[in-house]
Write a protein that holds these residues in place. Structure first.
Motif, PDB file in Angstrom:
ATOM      1  N   SER A  59       0.801  -1.014  -0.061  1.00  0.00           N
ATOM      2  CA  SER A  59       0.015   0.002  -0.143  1.00  0.00           C
ATOM      3  C   SER A  59       0.875   1.097   0.100  1.00  0.00           C
ATOM      4  O   SER A  59       1.675   1.506   0.824  1.00  0.00           O
ATOM      5  N   ARG A  60       0.586   2.153  -1.077  1.00  0.00           N
ATOM      6  CA  ARG A  60       1.443   3.079  -1.023  1.00  0.00           C
ATOM      7  C   ARG A  60       0.722   4.517  -1.006  1.00  0.00           C
ATOM      8  O   ARG A  60      -0.516   4.520  -1.431  1.00  0.00           O
ATOM      9  N   GLY A  61       1.040   5.548  -0.280  1.00  0.00           N
ATOM     10  CA  GLY A  61       0.334   6.686  -0.307  1.00  0.00           C
ATOM     11  C   GLY A  61       1.312   7.943   0.193  1.00  0.00           C
ATOM     12  O   GLY A  61       2.197   8.015  -0.138  1.00  0.00           O
ATOM     13  N   ILE A  62       0.487   8.988   0.838  1.00  0.00           N
ATOM     14  CA  ILE A  62       1.279  10.124   1.336  1.00  0.00           C
ATOM     15  C   ILE A  62       0.988  10.399   2.573  1.00  0.00           C
ATOM     16  O   ILE A  62      -0.029  10.136   3.198  1.00  0.00           O
ATOM     17  N   MET A  77     -10.401   6.926   0.974  1.00  0.00           N
ATOM     18  CA  MET A  77     -11.081   7.679  -0.186  1.00  0.00           C
ATOM     19  C   MET A  77     -12.210   6.797  -0.581  1.00  0.00           C
ATOM     20  O   MET A  77     -12.156   5.588  -0.601  1.00  0.00           O
ATOM     21  N   GLY A  78     -12.846   7.450  -1.507  1.00  0.00           N
ATOM     22  CA  GLY A  78     -14.039   6.823  -2.341  1.00  0.00           C
ATOM     23  C   GLY A  78     -13.294   6.037  -3.469  1.00  0.00           C
ATOM     24  O   GLY A  78     -12.222   5.922  -3.723  1.00  0.00           O
ATOM     25  N   ILE A  83      -4.332   8.879  -5.183  1.00  0.00           N
ATOM     26  CA  ILE A  83      -3.580   9.879  -4.716  1.00  0.00           C
ATOM     27  C   ILE A  83      -3.265  10.953  -5.610  1.00  0.00           C
ATOM     28  O   ILE A  83      -3.342  12.253  -5.370  1.00  0.00           O
ATOM     29  N   ASP A  84      -2.623  10.448  -6.832  1.00  0.00           N
ATOM     30  CA  ASP A  84      -1.953  11.382  -7.811  1.00  0.00           C
ATOM     31  C   ASP A  84      -2.979  12.259  -8.357  1.00  0.00           C
ATOM     32  O   ASP A  84      -2.656  13.400  -9.153  1.00  0.00           O
ATOM     33  N   PHE A 109      -4.336  -0.292  -7.005  1.00  0.00           N
ATOM     34  CA  PHE A 109      -4.770   0.676  -7.507  1.00  0.00           C
ATOM     35  C   PHE A 109      -4.021   1.760  -7.319  1.00  0.00           C
ATOM     36  O   PHE A 109      -3.367   2.112  -6.438  1.00  0.00           O
ATOM     37  N   GLY A 110      -4.042   2.684  -8.430  1.00  0.00           N
ATOM     38  CA  GLY A 110      -2.908   4.002  -8.376  1.00  0.00           C
ATOM     39  C   GLY A 110      -1.540   3.629  -8.003  1.00  0.00           C
ATOM     40  O   GLY A 110      -0.808   2.687  -8.754  1.00  0.00           O
TER      41      GLY A 110
END
Length: 276
Positions: A59-62, A77-78, A83-84, A109-110
């Protein structure tokens, strides 16, 4: 899911009308690049983060943060939001409230990656729980779990399994069935019936939050047609909880309730222990 329901509606109505569709409608539009966040919030640090699950999924994010932030938000999120494309738009209201912001793209996803394997709602909820436990163990101070739209069901399932400092459900509703039914406009209802499988039929925020007694804030845009005010209010009224608050946001739809100053004032009052 929304695209699928729209296609079904178009098929059902094909004999009654003609709908013009152009290629422009299929081209993704960037609602706010992450680079823009540094221009609007120069005092914040934006870090790329990742968490590796036992099955190898990543899982990647900010993590958007600054030293004197008053609390941290873990944001789910929906569906279809990533993120991007949407990160800056989603994070900015929390930056405006002097809060840290953490969010991950969903499974495979993303930015997130995953090995080929069977993956359903139980696995999604397990990943969300692992992410919460990781964030809770690596941050200090109050941690808010905030779920928007589809993410509100993820957040509610998490709240069933953990005591939380606070839970916020935005653009939410009672059940997956109600959520799906609301995506069909009134003029399509005579032609389209949404039938969910048993796994989806089991999703019900009223059930998930039946014993939840930690603080909860439900935010609903008055003009939201995807998760109408009435369904959000029905969920709120079903909660037997002394620490609950409801905010109906005027001139707001499904995506922009958090951009309104009155919503952020309510959010901060809620974080301060004001439930009315």
């Amino acid at each position: 899911m929304r695209q699928l329901l729209t296609c079904l509606l178009l098929i059902a109505l094909a004999g009654c009308s003609t709908v013009d569709v152009t290629s422009r409608q299929f081209i993704p539009k960037d609602a706010g690049k992450l680079s823009m966040l540094k221009k609007t919030a120069p005092d914040y640090q934006v870090d790329n983060i990742e968490f590796k699950h036992p099955d190898g999924a990543i899982s990647r994010g900010i993590f958007v943060h600054k030293p004197d932030a008053q609390f941290t938000v873990l944001y789910f999120m929906g569906s279809g939001v990533r993120i991007d494309v949407n990160g800056a738009f989603i994070a900015k209201p929390f930056v405006d409230m002097n809060a840290n912001f953490i969010s991950y793209d969903y499974h495979d996803f993303g930015r997130s990656d995953a090995p080929e394997s069977a993956f359903g709602l139980p696995e999604l909820n397990a990943e969300a729980l692992a992410l919460y436990d990781h964030v809770r163990a690596t941050t200090t101070g109050k941690l808010v779990v905030h779920g928007h739209s589809f993410g509100s069901f993820v957040a509610a399932a998490l709240a069933k399994q953990r005591h939380l400092d606070a839970l916020v459900l935005e653009g939410t509703g009672t059940s997956a069935q109600a959520y799906a039914d609301n995506m069909v406009p009134w003029y399509g209802k005579p032609f389209v019936r949404i039938k969910l499988d048993q796994e989806l039929l089991s999703i019900d925020n009223r059930v998930a939050l039946r014993t939840y007694q930690d603080p909860v804030l439900i935010i609903s845009g008055v003009n939201d047609v995807q998760t109408p005010l009435a369904t959000s209010r029905e969920l709120f009224d079903s909660l037997s909880n002394q620490h609950k608050r409801f905010e109906a946001v005027k001139e707001a739809g499904h995506m922009n309730a958090m951009t309104k100053p009155e919503t952020r004032r309510t959010y901060q009052a809620f974080m301060g222990g004001v439930y009315e």
